[in-house]
Design a protein around this motif. Sequence first.
Motif, PDB file in Angstrom:
ATOM      1  N   GLU A 163       0.902  -1.032   0.106  1.00  0.00           N
ATOM      2  CA  GLU A 163       0.016   0.148  -0.007  1.00  0.00           C
ATOM      3  C   GLU A 163       0.992   1.329  -0.106  1.00  0.00           C
ATOM      4  N   VAL A 164       0.551   2.230  -0.712  1.00  0.00           N
ATOM      5  CA  VAL A 164       1.306   3.432  -1.004  1.00  0.00           C
ATOM      6  C   VAL A 164       0.801   4.350   0.226  1.00  0.00           C
ATOM      7  N   SER A 165       1.635   4.811   1.086  1.00  0.00           N
ATOM      8  CA  SER A 165       1.257   5.439   2.290  1.00  0.00           C
ATOM      9  C   SER A 165       1.227   7.100   1.903  1.00  0.00           C
ATOM     10  N   VAL A 166       0.387   7.699   2.288  1.00  0.00           N
ATOM     11  CA  VAL A 166       0.220   9.270   2.185  1.00  0.00           C
ATOM     12  C   VAL A 166       1.537   9.861   2.916  1.00  0.00           C
ATOM     13  N   PRO A 167       2.291  10.787   2.255  1.00  0.00           N
ATOM     14  CA  PRO A 167       3.217  11.459   2.873  1.00  0.00           C
ATOM     15  C   PRO A 167       2.816  12.690   4.059  1.00  0.00           C
ATOM     16  N   PRO A 168       3.327  13.006   5.006  1.00  0.00           N
ATOM     17  CA  PRO A 168       3.067  13.842   5.837  1.00  0.00           C
ATOM     18  C   PRO A 168       3.267  15.138   5.006  1.00  0.00           C
ATOM     19  N   TRP A 169       2.324  15.994   4.626  1.00  0.00           N
ATOM     20  CA  TRP A 169       2.297  17.101   3.724  1.00  0.00           C
ATOM     21  C   TRP A 169       2.972  18.363   4.575  1.00  0.00           C
ATOM     22  N   ALA A 170       3.765  19.005   3.680  1.00  0.00           N
ATOM     23  CA  ALA A 170       4.523  20.000   4.009  1.00  0.00           C
ATOM     24  C   ALA A 170       4.045  21.282   4.733  1.00  0.00           C
ATOM     25  N   ALA A 171       2.667  21.261   3.992  1.00  0.00           N
ATOM     26  CA  ALA A 171       1.793  22.633   4.358  1.00  0.00           C
ATOM     27  C   ALA A 171       0.730  22.438   5.478  1.00  0.00           C
ATOM     28  N   ALA A 172       0.762  21.194   5.827  1.00  0.00           N
ATOM     29  CA  ALA A 172      -0.115  20.774   6.755  1.00  0.00           C
ATOM     30  C   ALA A 172       0.016  21.337   8.186  1.00  0.00           C
ATOM     31  N   SER A 173       1.250  21.797   8.492  1.00  0.00           N
ATOM     32  CA  SER A 173       1.423  22.255   9.908  1.00  0.00           C
ATOM     33  C   SER A 173       1.777  23.737   9.661  1.00  0.00           C
ATOM     34  N   LEU A 174       1.440  24.592   8.814  1.00  0.00           N
ATOM     35  CA  LEU A 174       1.466  25.979   8.697  1.00  0.00           C
ATOM     36  C   LEU A 174       0.170  26.788   9.498  1.00  0.00           C
ATOM     37  N   LYS A 175       0.511  27.701   9.857  1.00  0.00           N
ATOM     38  CA  LYS A 175      -0.104  28.504  10.747  1.00  0.00           C
ATOM     39  C   LYS A 175      -0.641  30.090  10.255  1.00  0.00           C
ATOM     40  N   LYS A 176      -1.606  30.696  10.551  1.00  0.00           N
ATOM     41  CA  LYS A 176      -1.928  31.824   9.967  1.00  0.00           C
ATOM     42  C   LYS A 176      -0.879  32.831  10.093  1.00  0.00           C
ATOM     43  N   SER A 177      -0.305  32.690  11.224  1.00  0.00           N
ATOM     44  CA  SER A 177       0.869  33.744  11.521  1.00  0.00           C
ATOM     45  C   SER A 177       2.255  33.477  10.873  1.00  0.00           C
ATOM     46  N   ASP A 178       2.356  32.544  10.117  1.00  0.00           N
ATOM     47  CA  ASP A 178       3.740  32.246   9.409  1.00  0.00           C
ATOM     48  C   ASP A 178       3.808  33.159   8.362  1.00  0.00           C
ATOM     49  N   SER A 179       5.074  33.376   8.188  1.00  0.00           N
ATOM     50  CA  SER A 179       5.363  34.492   7.018  1.00  0.00           C
ATOM     51  C   SER A 179       5.222  33.854   5.617  1.00  0.00           C
ATOM     52  N   LEU A 180       4.851  34.990   4.752  1.00  0.00           N
ATOM     53  CA  LEU A 180       4.471  34.627   3.503  1.00  0.00           C
ATOM     54  C   LEU A 180       5.428  33.639   2.673  1.00  0.00           C
ATOM     55  N   GLU A 181       6.775  34.075   3.210  1.00  0.00           N
ATOM     56  CA  GLU A 181       7.946  33.317   2.503  1.00  0.00           C
ATOM     57  C   GLU A 181       7.948  31.746   2.774  1.00  0.00           C
ATOM     58  N   LEU A 182       7.684  31.683   4.072  1.00  0.00           N
ATOM     59  CA  LEU A 182       7.628  30.294   4.743  1.00  0.00           C
ATOM     60  C   LEU A 182       6.325  29.399   4.088  1.00  0.00           C
ATOM     61  N   LYS A 183       5.465  30.225   3.892  1.00  0.00           N
ATOM     62  CA  LYS A 183       4.143  29.670   3.151  1.00  0.00           C
ATOM     63  C   LYS A 183       4.245  29.134   1.876  1.00  0.00           C
ATOM     64  N   VAL A 184       4.921  30.044   0.870  1.00  0.00           N
ATOM     65  CA  VAL A 184       5.537  29.633  -0.283  1.00  0.00           C
ATOM     66  C   VAL A 184       6.072  28.421  -0.578  1.00  0.00           C
ATOM     67  N   ARG A 185       7.300  28.455   0.508  1.00  0.00           N
ATOM     68  CA  ARG A 185       8.158  27.518   0.475  1.00  0.00           C
ATOM     69  C   ARG A 185       7.780  25.979   0.948  1.00  0.00           C
ATOM     70  N   ALA A 186       6.803  26.083   1.731  1.00  0.00           N
ATOM     71  CA  ALA A 186       5.918  24.926   2.055  1.00  0.00           C
ATOM     72  C   ALA A 186       5.112  24.373   1.006  1.00  0.00           C
ATOM     73  N   LEU A 187       4.430  25.237   0.392  1.00  0.00           N
ATOM     74  CA  LEU A 187       3.520  24.999  -0.699  1.00  0.00           C
ATOM     75  C   LEU A 187       4.331  24.366  -1.893  1.00  0.00           C
ATOM     76  N   LEU A 188       5.625  24.911  -2.187  1.00  0.00           N
ATOM     77  CA  LEU A 188       6.366  24.371  -3.188  1.00  0.00           C
ATOM     78  C   LEU A 188       6.825  23.110  -2.914  1.00  0.00           C
ATOM     79  N   ALA A 189       7.170  22.851  -1.687  1.00  0.00           N
ATOM     80  CA  ALA A 189       7.911  21.545  -1.370  1.00  0.00           C
ATOM     81  C   ALA A 189       6.647  20.439  -1.148  1.00  0.00           C
ATOM     82  N   GLU A 190       5.265  20.816  -0.894  1.00  0.00           N
ATOM     83  CA  GLU A 190       4.154  20.056  -0.842  1.00  0.00           C
ATOM     84  C   GLU A 190       3.730  19.587  -2.519  1.00  0.00           C
ATOM     85  N   ARG A 191       3.888  20.579  -3.441  1.00  0.00           N
ATOM     86  CA  ARG A 191       3.919  20.177  -4.617  1.00  0.00           C
ATOM     87  C   ARG A 191       4.870  19.222  -5.108  1.00  0.00           C
TER      88      ARG A 191
END
Length: 81
Positions: free
Chosen positions: A35-63
């Motif tokens: 069975e292929v396991s679902v990875p722990p997504w990078a953007a799952a732990s983002l908070k509203k208070s995180d910086s825009l740069e951190l959010k973009v990096r997490a979304l690119l990593a999740e992609r």
Amino acid sequence: MACLLLVLSGCAALEPEVRTVRVEVPVLVPCKMQEVSVPPWAAASLKKSDSLELKVRALLAERRQRIGYERQLETAVDACQ
């Protein structure tokens, strides 16, 4: 009556013909893939208070994670066909 007995005795003297016939029939075989396991997504732990740069990096990593996960799923499906 004698003629009938003669005919029947003639059939009994012959050996039956033995033939081997090969019949090819498709058979369903259960797929045995891990069975292929679902990875722990990078953007799952983002908070509203995180910086825009951190959010973009997490979304690119999740992609990149999603692309790799989809390849694993496609490989598993192809192996079962």
